[in-house]
Design a protein around this motif. Structure first.
Motif, short mmCIF file in Angstrom:
data_model
loop_
_atom_site.label_atom_id
_atom_site.label_comp_id
_atom_site.label_asym_id
_atom_site.label_seq_id
_atom_site.Cartn_x
_atom_site.Cartn_y
_atom_site.Cartn_z
N MET A 109 59.31 -29.77 84.28
CA MET A 109 57.93 -30.03 84.73
C MET A 109 57.16 -30.83 83.68
N ALA A 110 57.26 -30.41 82.42
CA ALA A 110 56.52 -31.10 81.36
C ALA A 110 56.97 -32.56 81.25
N ASN A 111 58.28 -32.78 81.31
CA ASN A 111 58.79 -34.15 81.22
C ASN A 111 58.43 -34.97 82.47
N ALA A 112 58.38 -34.32 83.63
CA ALA A 112 58.03 -35.04 84.85
C ALA A 112 56.57 -35.47 84.83
N TYR A 113 55.68 -34.63 84.29
CA TYR A 113 54.28 -35.03 84.12
C TYR A 113 54.18 -36.20 83.15
N ALA A 114 54.91 -36.11 82.04
CA ALA A 114 54.86 -37.18 81.04
C ALA A 114 55.36 -38.49 81.63
N ALA A 115 56.40 -38.42 82.45
CA ALA A 115 56.91 -39.64 83.10
C ALA A 115 55.86 -40.20 84.05
N GLY A 116 55.21 -39.32 84.80
CA GLY A 116 54.15 -39.78 85.69
C GLY A 116 53.02 -40.44 84.93
N ARG A 159 53.49 -37.31 90.19
CA ARG A 159 52.29 -38.14 90.31
C ARG A 159 51.38 -37.51 91.36
N PRO A 160 50.69 -36.44 91.02
CA PRO A 160 49.83 -35.77 92.00
C PRO A 160 48.72 -36.68 92.53
N ASP A 161 48.26 -36.38 93.73
CA ASP A 161 47.08 -37.06 94.24
C ASP A 161 45.86 -36.68 93.43
N VAL A 162 45.78 -35.41 93.04
CA VAL A 162 44.62 -34.95 92.30
C VAL A 162 45.02 -33.91 91.27
N ALA A 163 44.49 -34.05 90.06
CA ALA A 163 44.62 -33.04 89.01
C ALA A 163 43.31 -32.28 88.91
N VAL A 164 43.42 -30.97 88.68
CA VAL A 164 42.24 -30.13 88.48
C VAL A 164 42.45 -29.33 87.20
N VAL A 165 41.56 -29.49 86.24
CA VAL A 165 41.69 -28.81 84.95
C VAL A 165 40.33 -28.27 84.52
N GLN A 185 47.49 -30.52 80.20
CA GLN A 185 46.30 -31.08 80.84
C GLN A 185 46.20 -32.59 80.67
N LYS A 186 46.46 -33.07 79.46
CA LYS A 186 46.38 -34.51 79.22
C LYS A 186 47.36 -35.25 80.13
N GLU A 187 48.60 -34.78 80.17
CA GLU A 187 49.63 -35.47 80.96
C GLU A 187 49.31 -35.44 82.45
N VAL A 188 48.85 -34.30 82.96
CA VAL A 188 48.60 -34.22 84.40
C VAL A 188 47.42 -35.10 84.80
N VAL A 189 46.40 -35.17 83.96
CA VAL A 189 45.27 -36.05 84.26
C VAL A 189 45.72 -37.50 84.29
N LEU A 190 46.50 -37.91 83.29
CA LEU A 190 46.95 -39.30 83.23
C LEU A 190 47.96 -39.63 84.33
N ALA A 191 48.67 -38.62 84.82
CA ALA A 191 49.67 -38.85 85.86
C ALA A 191 49.07 -38.92 87.26
N SER A 192 47.87 -38.38 87.44
CA SER A 192 47.31 -38.21 88.78
C SER A 192 46.43 -39.38 89.20
N ARG A 193 46.34 -39.57 90.49
CA ARG A 193 45.51 -40.65 91.02
C ARG A 193 44.03 -40.34 90.87
N ARG A 194 43.67 -39.05 90.98
CA ARG A 194 42.28 -38.63 90.79
C ARG A 194 42.31 -37.38 89.91
#
Length: 278
Positions: A109-116, A159-165, A185-194
């Motif tokens: 999961m962590a690596n998949a967020y970083a890739a996104g 690559r989520p449509d939306v990140a919520v943190v 949190q940093k990775e999911v925000v940068l990976a997400s469209r919103r």
């Protein structure tokens, strides 16, 4: 993203969380965005694909209120207590709606967020050797390193449509400061469209960050909403402690459908809760 707007939470959710979205509510140990999830429940979002490294009470509530159709995760439970009974009911009995699951390791999961976040199509890492998840998850594969010949695990980028943190502070320009344990949190925000971030307070000056902190600039966010106590019952470093008693109490609340729906109606969703507890 062009820069965060400071909005009321209800408006931020209405604008950026849609039915059918892939949504990631992240926060590790603390800063778990409960207030935002509760607003999603009140707005009756449906058919969400929920993504989270450690789904705990926040996803038990979203799943139990019928918001989710799929869960992408690594480890799920009530930390230090036991199972997530609403998640189990959805998987085992299809209540309130059947839930599809896609299980990964934390490393995947962590690596998949970083890739996104990096704009890559997939992540590679050392992992899944001897794991039975390979037999049940078609989104786990293996590749050979072209330089060393080493066999590496591979998973699609997240690559989520939306990140919520949730975070401690934002300034009035929409820059956000996270302090304490920093998860993905940093990775999911940068990976997400919103991205939506709730914060304990909006301030004029973020102040110099502490040793273990991350500042995300305004352009990485879609909306910032002030929500004091927005991580409860988890904790917010420097603001309030973890409500351990609530995590223990949740086990009894969530075991029974009627008890669960009554609690959610009283404390989160209001009297118009639309879940049949049969």
């Amino acid at each position: 993203m062009t820069g965060a707007r400071i909005l009321p939470l209800a408006e931020a959710v209405a604008e950026h969380v849609h039915d059918g979205d892939t949504a990631a509510f992240e926060g590790f140990t603390h800063l778990i965005p409960f207030a935002a999830a509760h607003e999603v429940i009140r707005q009756r979002r449906r058919d969400l694909t929920l993504v989270r490294m450690t789904p705990d009470l926040i996803y038990d509530q979203l799943i139990g209120m019928g918001c989710a159709r799929k869960l992408v995760f690594s480890w799920g439970g009530n930390p230090g207590v036991g199972s997530l009974h609403r998640l189990r009911d959805a998987v085992e009995h299809g209540w309130p709606v059947a839930l599809e699951v896609e299980e990964h390791s934390h490393a995947a999961m962590a690596n998949a967020y970083a890739a996104g976040a990096a704009g890559l199509p997939f992540a590679t890492f050392r992992g899944y050797l001897g794991s039975q998840l390979v037999d049940v998850n078609p989104n786990i594969s293996f590749v050979t390193c072209p330089f060393t010949g080493e066999r590496l695990a591979a998973v699609p980028a997240l690559r989520p449509d939306v990140a919520v943190v949730h975070a401690q502070r934002a300034d009035r320009a929409g820059n956000v400061l996270f302090e304490g344990i920093v998860g993905v949190q940093k990775e999911v925000v940068l990976a997400s469209r919103r991205a939506i971030v709730t914060v304990e307070e909006i301030v004029d000056d973020l102040r110099p960050p502490s040793l273990n902190s991350v500042v995300l600039p305004s352009w990485t966010m879609s909306a910032v909403a002030e929500a004091p106590g927005g991580a409860h019952p988890s904790y917010a470093h420097g603001h309030y402690a973890r409500d351990n008693a609530f995590y223990k109490a949740w086990d009894a609340i969530a075991r029974d459908r009627h008890t669960f729906t009554a609690w959610m109606a009283e404390h989160v969703a209001g009297d118009d809760t639309q879940v049949d507890a049969r």
